[in-house]
Design a protein around this motif. Structure first.
Motif, PDB file in Angstrom:
ATOM      1  N   ARG A   1       0.821  -1.214   0.000  1.00 22.63           N
ATOM      2  CA  ARG A   1       0.000   0.000   0.000  1.00 22.63           C
ATOM      3  C   ARG A   1       0.852   1.259   0.000  1.00 22.63           C
ATOM      4  NH1 ARG A   1      -3.425  -0.330   4.949  1.00 22.63           N
ATOM      5  NH2 ARG A   1      -2.113  -2.088   5.444  1.00 22.63           N
ATOM      6  N   LEU A   2       2.024   1.186   0.622  1.00 25.93           N
ATOM      7  CA  LEU A   2       2.896   2.350   0.686  1.00 25.93           C
ATOM      8  C   LEU A   2       3.581   2.633  -0.647  1.00 25.93           C
ATOM      9  CD1 LEU A   2       4.561   1.827   4.174  1.00 25.93           C
ATOM     10  CD2 LEU A   2       2.876   3.549   3.541  1.00 25.93           C
ATOM     11  N   ARG A   3       3.584   1.676  -1.577  1.00 24.70           N
ATOM     12  CA  ARG A   3       4.190   1.890  -2.889  1.00 24.70           C
ATOM     13  C   ARG A   3       3.361   2.816  -3.773  1.00 24.70           C
ATOM     14  NH1 ARG A   3       4.815  -4.070  -4.562  1.00 24.70           N
ATOM     15  NH2 ARG A   3       5.959  -4.781  -2.759  1.00 24.70           N
ATOM     16  N   LYS A   4       2.072   2.888  -3.502  1.00 31.77           N
ATOM     17  CA  LYS A   4       1.177   3.656  -4.361  1.00 31.77           C
ATOM     18  C   LYS A   4       1.409   5.150  -4.198  1.00 31.77           C
ATOM     19  CE  LYS A   4      -2.441   0.202  -4.300  1.00 31.77           C
ATOM     20  NZ  LYS A   4      -3.820  -0.088  -3.946  1.00 31.77           N
ATOM     21  N   LYS A   5       0.964   5.907  -5.198  1.00 26.60           N
ATOM     22  CA  LYS A   5       1.050   7.361  -5.161  1.00 26.60           C
ATOM     23  C   LYS A   5      -0.341   7.927  -4.925  1.00 26.60           C
ATOM     24  CE  LYS A   5       4.933   7.581  -8.296  1.00 26.60           C
ATOM     25  NZ  LYS A   5       5.442   8.097  -9.566  1.00 26.60           N
ATOM     26  N   PHE A   6      -0.406   9.047  -4.241  1.00 22.61           N
ATOM     27  CA  PHE A   6      -1.666   9.679  -3.926  1.00 22.61           C
ATOM     28  C   PHE A   6      -1.617  11.152  -4.288  1.00 22.61           C
ATOM     29  CE2 PHE A   6      -1.520   6.065  -1.045  1.00 22.61           C
ATOM     30  CZ  PHE A   6      -2.772   5.530  -1.217  1.00 22.61           C
ATOM     31  N   CYS A   7      -2.785  11.726  -4.500  1.00 20.45           N
ATOM     32  CA  CYS A   7      -2.877  13.160  -4.748  1.00 20.45           C
ATOM     33  C   CYS A   7      -2.801  13.903  -3.415  1.00 20.45           C
ATOM     34  CB  CYS A   7      -4.187  13.503  -5.438  1.00 20.45           C
ATOM     35  SG  CYS A   7      -4.243  13.002  -7.145  1.00 20.45           S
ATOM     36  N   VAL A   8      -2.249  15.102  -3.466  1.00 22.58           N
ATOM     37  CA  VAL A   8      -2.202  15.948  -2.284  1.00 22.58           C
ATOM     38  C   VAL A   8      -3.620  16.428  -2.002  1.00 22.58           C
ATOM     39  CG1 VAL A   8      -1.311  18.135  -1.398  1.00 22.58           C
ATOM     40  CG2 VAL A   8       0.166  16.630  -2.700  1.00 22.58           C
ATOM     41  N   ASN A   9      -3.964  16.484  -0.729  1.00 21.46           N
ATOM     42  CA  ASN A   9      -5.292  16.902  -0.323  1.00 21.46           C
ATOM     43  C   ASN A   9      -5.565  18.330  -0.792  1.00 21.46           C
ATOM     44  OD1 ASN A   9      -7.750  17.033   0.868  1.00 21.46           O
ATOM     45  ND2 ASN A   9      -7.038  16.638   2.938  1.00 21.46           N
ATOM     46  N   SER A  10      -6.801  18.605  -1.161  1.00 25.93           N
ATOM     47  CA  SER A  10      -7.141  19.925  -1.701  1.00 25.93           C
ATOM     48  C   SER A  10      -6.964  21.033  -0.670  1.00 25.93           C
ATOM     49  CB  SER A  10      -8.578  19.914  -2.217  1.00 25.93           C
ATOM     50  OG  SER A  10      -9.469  19.614  -1.162  1.00 25.93           O
ATOM     51  N   SER A  11      -7.093  20.716   0.620  1.00 22.99           N
ATOM     52  CA  SER A  11      -6.893  21.749   1.641  1.00 22.99           C
ATOM     53  C   SER A  11      -5.422  22.133   1.773  1.00 22.99           C
ATOM     54  CB  SER A  11      -7.431  21.266   2.987  1.00 22.99           C
ATOM     55  OG  SER A  11      -6.744  20.097   3.391  1.00 22.99           O
ATOM     56  N   ASP A  12      -4.504  21.247   1.407  1.00 25.65           N
ATOM     57  CA  ASP A  12      -3.074  21.539   1.474  1.00 25.65           C
ATOM     58  C   ASP A  12      -2.513  22.068   0.159  1.00 25.65           C
ATOM     59  OD1 ASP A  12      -2.937  20.633   4.094  1.00 25.65           O
ATOM     60  OD2 ASP A  12      -2.611  18.571   3.447  1.00 25.65           O
ATOM     61  N   LEU A  13      -3.302  22.006  -0.892  1.00 28.95           N
ATOM     62  CA  LEU A  13      -2.800  22.339  -2.219  1.00 28.95           C
ATOM     63  C   LEU A  13      -2.369  23.800  -2.331  1.00 28.95           C
ATOM     64  CD1 LEU A  13      -2.372  20.884  -4.872  1.00 28.95           C
ATOM     65  CD2 LEU A  13      -4.616  21.650  -5.592  1.00 28.95           C
ATOM     66  N   GLY A  14      -3.048  24.697  -1.649  1.00 29.70           N
ATOM     67  CA  GLY A  14      -2.711  26.110  -1.720  1.00 29.70           C
ATOM     68  C   GLY A  14      -1.321  26.422  -1.214  1.00 29.70           C
ATOM     69  N   ASN A  15      -0.863  25.699  -0.204  1.00 32.86           N
ATOM     70  CA  ASN A  15       0.482  25.914   0.336  1.00 32.86           C
ATOM     71  C   ASN A  15       1.554  25.540  -0.679  1.00 32.86           C
ATOM     72  OD1 ASN A  15      -0.653  26.650   2.788  1.00 32.86           O
ATOM     73  ND2 ASN A  15      -0.615  24.554   3.555  1.00 32.86           N
ATOM     74  N   PHE A  16       1.303  24.538  -1.484  1.00 38.25           N
ATOM     75  CA  PHE A  16       2.292  24.087  -2.454  1.00 38.25           C
ATOM     76  C   PHE A  16       2.304  24.952  -3.708  1.00 38.25           C
ATOM     77  CE2 PHE A  16       1.386  20.151  -0.074  1.00 38.25           C
ATOM     78  CZ  PHE A  16       2.656  19.896   0.377  1.00 38.25           C
ATOM     79  N   ILE A  17       1.138  25.443  -4.100  1.00 39.76           N
ATOM     80  CA  ILE A  17       1.050  26.234  -5.322  1.00 39.76           C
ATOM     81  C   ILE A  17       1.845  27.532  -5.182  1.00 39.76           C
ATOM     82  CG2 ILE A  17      -0.557  27.482  -6.820  1.00 39.76           C
ATOM     83  CD1 ILE A  17      -0.550  24.435  -7.172  1.00 39.76           C
ATOM     84  N   HIS A  18       1.859  28.110  -3.982  1.00 41.39           N
ATOM     85  CA  HIS A  18       2.648  29.334  -3.771  1.00 41.39           C
ATOM     86  C   HIS A  18       4.146  29.065  -3.879  1.00 41.39           C
ATOM     87  CE1 HIS A  18      -0.734  31.830  -2.794  1.00 41.39           C
ATOM     88  NE2 HIS A  18      -1.164  30.953  -1.913  1.00 41.39           N
ATOM     89  N   LYS A  19       4.564  27.865  -3.576  1.00 40.60           N
ATOM     90  CA  LYS A  19       5.977  27.501  -3.669  1.00 40.60           C
ATOM     91  C   LYS A  19       6.384  27.103  -5.084  1.00 40.60           C
ATOM     92  CE  LYS A  19       6.755  27.665   0.802  1.00 40.60           C
ATOM     93  NZ  LYS A  19       7.770  28.446   1.443  1.00 40.60           N
ATOM     94  N   LEU A  20       5.417  26.832  -5.957  1.00 41.55           N
ATOM     95  CA  LEU A  20       5.687  26.449  -7.339  1.00 41.55           C
ATOM     96  C   LEU A  20       4.991  27.442  -8.265  1.00 41.55           C
ATOM     97  CD1 LEU A  20       4.972  22.638  -6.935  1.00 41.55           C
ATOM     98  CD2 LEU A  20       7.207  23.712  -7.061  1.00 41.55           C
ATOM     99  N   PRO A  21       5.521  28.647  -8.414  1.00 42.86           N
ATOM    100  CA  PRO A  21       4.793  29.692  -9.126  1.00 42.86           C
ATOM    101  C   PRO A  21       4.650  29.482 -10.629  1.00 42.86           C
ATOM    102  CG  PRO A  21       6.954  30.478  -8.513  1.00 42.86           C
ATOM    103  CD  PRO A  21       6.785  29.133  -7.890  1.00 42.86           C
ATOM    104  N   TYR A  22       5.606  28.848 -11.286  1.00 45.54           N
ATOM    105  CA  TYR A  22       5.595  28.748 -12.735  1.00 45.54           C
ATOM    106  C   TYR A  22       5.211  27.372 -13.246  1.00 45.54           C
ATOM    107  CZ  TYR A  22       8.023  33.123 -12.262  1.00 45.54           C
ATOM    108  OH  TYR A  22       8.337  34.417 -11.932  1.00 45.54           O
ATOM    109  N   VAL A  23       4.736  26.491 -12.389  1.00 42.30           N
ATOM    110  CA  VAL A  23       4.454  25.120 -12.794  1.00 42.30           C
ATOM    111  C   VAL A  23       3.070  25.004 -13.411  1.00 42.30           C
ATOM    112  CG1 VAL A  23       4.170  22.778 -11.947  1.00 42.30           C
ATOM    113  CG2 VAL A  23       6.054  24.160 -11.144  1.00 42.30           C
ATOM    114  N   CYS A  24       2.060  25.575 -12.765  1.00 41.57           N
ATOM    115  CA  CYS A  24       0.678  25.455 -13.260  1.00 41.57           C
ATOM    116  C   CYS A  24       0.280  26.674 -14.065  1.00 41.57           C
ATOM    117  CB  CYS A  24      -0.277  25.265 -12.105  1.00 41.57           C
ATOM    118  SG  CYS A  24      -0.083  23.665 -11.337  1.00 41.57           S
TER     119      CYS A  24
END
Length: 66
Positions: free
Chosen positions: A43-66
């Motif tokens: 089960r730990l081998r699988k990949k998961f999406c980041v939770n939508s409530s945490d997504l905002g914190n990551f988007i600010h750190k990746l300004p030119y990706v999306c």
């Protein structure tokens, strides 16, 4: 206006889908594997999406990706 810096640690650890979702690996897979069951390690081998409530914190750190 100056360029925004990309957080390289987040850029290396997460993958981006076409819908601007982030995909992450599960934690607890790197060490102390003898006491974990094989089913749990599978089960730990699988990949998961980041939770939508945490997504905002990551988007600010990746300004030119999306």
């Amino acid at each position: 206006m100056s360029k925004l810096k990309t957080s390289k640690s987040i850029f290396k650890r997460f993958n981006i889908t076409s819908n601007c979702n982030l995909i992450r690996h599960c934690a607890s897979r790197s060490h102390l594997l003898q006491k974990k069951t094989s089913k749990r390690k599978q089960r730990l081998r699988k990949k998961f999406c980041v939770n939508s409530s945490d997504l905002g914190n990551f988007i600010h750190k990746l300004p030119y990706v999306c």
